[in-house]
Structure formats: structure tokens, C-alpha cells
Design a protein around this motif. Structure first.
Motif: not given
Length: 270
Positions: A61, A136, A143
Motif C-alpha cells: 500500500s 480498493y 484490494l
């Protein structure tokens, strides 16, 4: 409620504000986010999705989705940078829709609007796919994506989910005591698919006890594709190696009706 499109410009760290719109770019009412947890051994159908749960803890991320989003914290993109976009992200409430941008998404041809019937020659446009490369869900911290090759262009490092074994890792695997490798079969003979399998089964073998390893060897031998003698599988070709790797992944099975021996092309844990 306003929706926003943001953009990542190549060779720049910041993510810029591109467009604010009251219109929905993606039809969330028709969106069915129900994915299969990603596993390289799992093949999905066209209408299915992979998912990575607890994505914020995955290491793939980045701040844009980790932090609370406020459009005023993002500069408006410069017109010159619109041709340098690497991806765009459409934010609709708690859903982030990512799309990779490459040359095929830029349209610079002459065109006219069917509403205004006016020919345009100097107004190039960027097209948006009906389905994003990655989605997301911030509330659920998941995700979703269809292709890892696309998602990893946005979330750097995700290719490690399905990486190839290095030459050193491949050589170490071939040196295992349960393998009798022909002298003519060297690391360079191991194909990319088998290198990817080696990267996976190394982790699998490390979790097994000695008794479990022996059970796996016996199970693999039951399907008789590779010579097994004195506790070793004889590896002379890349296919021999593939069958042993399939065995370690426990891909072989026998049909309940008919007793036909098969190999699973895709695996989903249930």
C-alpha cells in the motif's frame, strides 16, 4: 456527492487532483466485489476477481490510500503533465478505482460529439475503461484485481506474490536430498513456470515436518510420472521437475467415480 479523479505523474512522487465531478464514473450499484483470496495456484474466470485482504498491512500500500483523503491536500495537475500519467484513481466514497494509463488511452484523432455535431481537432482525450485495473475498498481494507501484472504496476512489490526463484534458490532446490538430478540438467534448464513453482514450494516444504515430507513424496510417487528409487525422484527433464513440483503442491487427485487420475490446473482453498 462529489467524486474525484486523481493522477500519478511519471517520475513525480505526488498524486495530483485531476477532475472533480458530480457524475459517477463507475456504476457502484452494479458492482459486485466478491473476490477469491490471491494464490498463484488459483486461476479465476473472466467474471471473477482476486482479492488481497488487510491490504494496508501488506507492505504494498501507499500513503494515498492509507491516509484520510482530502482533495485540498493535492495540487491540481498541470496540463503538460496530463500526457505523463502512469495511472489515474477515481474515488467514489470509500472505493478507489485505479486504472493504468498508457499510450492506448490517449486519443488524438479528429472526432465530433454527437450532441454538438462539432468537429474537434485539437482536443485530445483520455479514455476510461469500464472496469478498473484494481479497486480498493477502504472500509473493508481489501484490494481487488483481475491481473497481478496490472496491479503491480500501481502497487510496487506485488510481483513478489508470484515471483521466480533466483538462480541460487533454484540450485539449492535441485540439491535437495529427495531429488536425483541428472548431471546434464542444470539450473539454466529450469523454465520460468517451474522457477515460479519452486519459489512457492520452498515455503511449503519449510512448513512440513519430516513425516509430512515423506508422506508428500509417497503421494507424488503414487501418480507414477517420475521414477522414484531409494527415496529420490530422478530428474532428467524440466517435465520431470514439473511433476514433482505438482506433487509437492498436492495437485494430483483421483476421481471418486471412475478412479481417473488427474492434475488440478487451479486450486482454491475451501
Amino acid at each position: 456527492m462529489a467524486n474525484y479523479i486523481y493522477g500519478k505523474v511519471k517520475r513525480k512522487q505526488s498524486i495530483f487532483r485531476v477532475i472533480e465531478t458530480e457524475a459517477e464514473v463507475y456504476d457502484t450499484a452494479q458492482l459486485n466485489l466478491n473476490g477469491v483470496e490471491y494464490n498463484p495456484a488459483t486461476l479465476i474466470e473472466n467474471e471473477e476477481l482476486y482479492q488481497l485482504s488487510d491490504f494496508s498491512q501488506s507492505g504494498y500500500s501507499f500513503d494515498f490510500i492509507d491516509n484520510d483523503l482530502d482533495s485540498v491536500n493535492h495540487d491540481q495537475i498541470a496540463k503538460a503533465d496530463l500526457k505523463k500519467l502512469s495511472f489515474i484513481c477515481t474515488v467514489q466514497e470509500d472505493l478507489y478505482f485505479f486504472q493504468i494509463i498508457n499510450s492506448s488511452f490517449y486519443v488524438s484523432k479528429k472526432w465530433f460529439s454527437i450532441d454538438e455535431l462539432a468537429l474537434e481537432t485539437n482536443k485530445p482525450i483520455i479514455t476510461i475503461n469500464p472496469f478498473a485495473d484494481a479497486i480498493y475498498d477502504k472500509l473493508r481494507d481489501i484490494l481487488y484485481f483481475k491481473k497481478l501484472t496490472a496491479a503491480q504496476k500501481i502497487f510496487k512489490g506485488m510481483d513478489q506474490l508470484y515471483r521466480e526463484a533466483t538462480d541460487a534458490e533454484t540450485a539449492t532446490f535441485l540439491a535437495n536430498e529427495f531429488l536425483d538430478v541428472n548431471d546434464n540438467f542444470i539450473t539454466g534448464n529450469v523454465t520460468i513456470p517451474n522457477r515460479k513453482r519452486i519459489a512457492l514450494v520452498n515455503e511449503t516444504l519449510n512448513r512440513f515436518s519430516d513425516d509430512e515430507k515423506q508422506a508428500i513424496y509417497n503421494y507424488t510417487n503414487q501418480y507414477g510420472q517420475v521414477t522414484y528409487a531409494d527415496g529420490k525422484f530422478k530428474i532428467e527433464t524440466d517435465d520431470d521437475l514439473k511433476f514433482v513440483l505438482w506433487g509437492i503442491e498436492q495437485r494430483f487427485y483421483t476421481t471418486h467415480i471412475g478412479g481417473e487420475k488427474r492434475v488440478a490446473n487451479s486450486i482454491i482453498s475451501i
